[in-house]
Design a protein around this motif. Structure first.
Motif, PDB file in Angstrom:
ATOM      1  N   ALA A   7       0.831  -1.206   0.000  1.00  0.00           N
ATOM      2  CA  ALA A   7       0.000   0.000   0.000  1.00  0.00           C
ATOM      3  C   ALA A   7       0.868   1.259   0.000  1.00  0.00           C
ATOM      4  O   ALA A   7       0.601   2.218  -0.730  1.00  0.00           O
ATOM      5  N   ILE A   8       1.927   1.252   0.800  1.00  0.00           N
ATOM      6  CA  ILE A   8       2.829   2.407   0.873  1.00  0.00           C
ATOM      7  C   ILE A   8       3.523   2.628  -0.466  1.00  0.00           C
ATOM      8  O   ILE A   8       3.599   3.755  -0.968  1.00  0.00           O
ATOM      9  N   VAL A   9       4.035   1.551  -1.049  1.00  0.00           N
ATOM     10  CA  VAL A   9       4.728   1.657  -2.336  1.00  0.00           C
ATOM     11  C   VAL A   9       3.767   2.111  -3.421  1.00  0.00           C
ATOM     12  O   VAL A   9       4.100   2.966  -4.249  1.00  0.00           O
ATOM     13  N   SER A  10       2.559   1.591  -3.421  1.00  0.00           N
ATOM     14  CA  SER A  10       1.566   1.966  -4.436  1.00  0.00           C
ATOM     15  C   SER A  10       1.228   3.450  -4.339  1.00  0.00           C
ATOM     16  O   SER A  10       1.093   4.131  -5.362  1.00  0.00           O
ATOM     17  N   PHE A  11       1.105   3.954  -3.109  1.00  0.00           N
ATOM     18  CA  PHE A  11       0.814   5.377  -2.927  1.00  0.00           C
ATOM     19  C   PHE A  11       1.971   6.231  -3.427  1.00  0.00           C
ATOM     20  O   PHE A  11       1.766   7.221  -4.152  1.00  0.00           O
ATOM     21  N   PHE A  12       3.190   5.849  -3.071  1.00  0.00           N
ATOM     22  CA  PHE A  12       4.369   6.588  -3.518  1.00  0.00           C
ATOM     23  C   PHE A  12       4.468   6.595  -5.040  1.00  0.00           C
ATOM     24  O   PHE A  12       4.721   7.628  -5.657  1.00  0.00           O
TER      25      PHE A  12
END
Length: 216
Positions: A7-12
């Motif tokens: 989720a963090i990587v996708s947002f970034f």
């Protein structure tokens, strides 16, 4: 944990792709500035462990340093193409990089497997980003010469560090062509694929760093 990391990587990825949707070289500069940071984090933690006598993983140090050297040259290539021309891009990239370093250090100390998984996702995104760029701009890139820094790294320089990031299972290593800008981006894309393979291998419980980049 993996769901949170994804989720963090996708947002970034979403933010960077939206902000830099029309400025490819600036986007690549930002990505390459940030992408090498986890390797710095890994090295810092491993050096600390060696200093304290906690464990000795010199081969891991060699692999991760070779990866930083590879990413450094990706970054130098993007700078030679003007990716760092605007101060705002330099400001954003470097401040994110500093914050990212301090995120990865404790993650690697507590959960190294997930720190490698995080980098697997980042490198996988980089691979697909460069692959998409190559498909969209193939004709244009083939008409432009390779930057000198790319020639120095891929063709004329000492290939020892380059070989250390390869995952070829035998003694035949990749000897990339570097005549046009298209060749350069092909090489960078393929480098990212090598990083992904290494990150996947290092997540295995029985990973042995002394042979991980030569035994995949």
């Amino acid at each position: 944990m993996k769901v949170l990391i994804r989720a963090i990587v996708s947002f970034f990825v979403f933010v960077v792709d939206v902000v830099y949707s029309n400025r490819s070289y600036a986007r690549f500069y930002v990505l390459e500035t940030i992408a090498r940071v986890p390797y710095f984090s890994y090295l810092s933690v491993l050096h600390l462990y060696e200093t304290l006598g906690y464990w000795r993983k010199a081969d891991w140090l060699k692999v991760h340093f070779a990866q930083t050297w590879n990413e450094l040259h990706h970054l130098l290539i993007m700078e030679s193409l003007g990716g760092n021309r605007l101060w705002i891009d330099r400001f954003v990239a470097k401040h994110i990089a500093v914050a990212y370093y301090w995120v990865v250090v404790p993650l690697y100390m507590a959960l190294p497997k997930y720190a490698y998984y995080l980098m697997e996702l980042i490198e996988n995104h980089a691979y697909h980003t460069y692959n998409g760029y190559l498909n969209e701009h193939e004709i244009e890139l083939k008409t432009q010469p390779a930057p000198q820094i790319a020639i120095d790294y891929y063709r004329d320089g000492d290939l020892y560090m380059f070989e250390e990031v390869q995952t070829t299972p035998d003694s035949t290593f990749r000897r990339p062509h570097v005549n046009t800008l298209y060749d350069v981006f092909v090489n960078i894309r393929d480098d990212e694929c090598e990083h992904v393979k290494t990150m996947v291998a290092l997540q295995q419980l029985d990973a042995r760093p002394e042979g991980v980049t030569k035994s995949l």
